[in-house]
Write a protein that holds these residues in place. Sequence first.
Motif, short mmCIF file in Angstrom:
data_model
loop_
_atom_site.label_atom_id
_atom_site.label_comp_id
_atom_site.label_asym_id
_atom_site.label_seq_id
_atom_site.Cartn_x
_atom_site.Cartn_y
_atom_site.Cartn_z
N THR A 1 39.41 47.46 46.51
CA THR A 1 40.54 48.01 47.26
C THR A 1 40.08 49.15 48.17
N HIS B 1 38.66 41.14 40.82
CA HIS B 1 39.49 41.57 41.93
C HIS B 1 38.64 41.93 43.14
N ARG B 2 39.27 41.91 44.30
CA ARG B 2 38.63 42.35 45.54
C ARG B 2 38.70 43.86 45.58
N ALA C 1 33.67 45.17 41.31
CA ALA C 1 34.66 44.52 42.18
C ALA C 1 33.94 43.46 43.00
N HIS D 1 40.45 36.25 42.00
CA HIS D 1 41.40 37.27 41.53
C HIS D 1 42.02 36.91 40.17
N GLY D 2 41.89 37.85 39.25
CA GLY D 2 42.48 37.69 37.93
C GLY D 2 41.64 36.93 36.92
N ASP E 1 38.72 37.87 47.31
CA ASP E 1 39.76 37.78 46.27
C ASP E 1 39.89 36.36 45.71
N SER F 1 38.94 41.71 34.67
CA SER F 1 39.80 40.86 35.49
C SER F 1 39.30 40.98 36.93
#
Length: 163
Positions: free
Chosen positions: A75, A72-73, A40, A47-48, A44, A70
């Motif tokens: 979570t 992403h930040r 991760a 993102h994607g 973001d 993909s």
Amino acid sequence: MFNVVTVCTGNICRSPMAEALLRAEVERAGLAREVEVASAGVSDEEHGNPVDPRARTVLARNDLELPQHSAHRITDRELAQADLLVAMTASHQEQLRQRLPGAAADKVRLMRSFDPAVDPSGEDLDIADPWYGGAEDFDTAWEQIRAATPGLVTWLGERVATR
């Protein structure tokens, strides 16, 4: 399962390279049934997006890939579920620790802290940021990740054995 997340800035260069290599080495060490590896970013901004093509080239040259990646930040759920967060830089480490409550911040370690050739009390334990550079910068980041991975796998094997 022991849950490990490798973390960089945007999750398109360093952390995916670390994820792919660590996943392969965990498998080679016979720990794949006990250790789950993901990656991760702390931002973001990507993102994607897929893995950076320059990082993908390094992975392919080393017979590794992350076909479904993909960016992403990280979570809150990933933070809570992770047993170990492997930060690529001191800045990433600090950002992760700020998001974790109290003693949970201890589960954040720098990738290069697992490299036996690196002085853990040294000032610069960062994995070099290749984003603004060329292919040689991705090679440098790769070599730093590669040098730390055996120590990380050994550390994981010890943790899994005592669980």
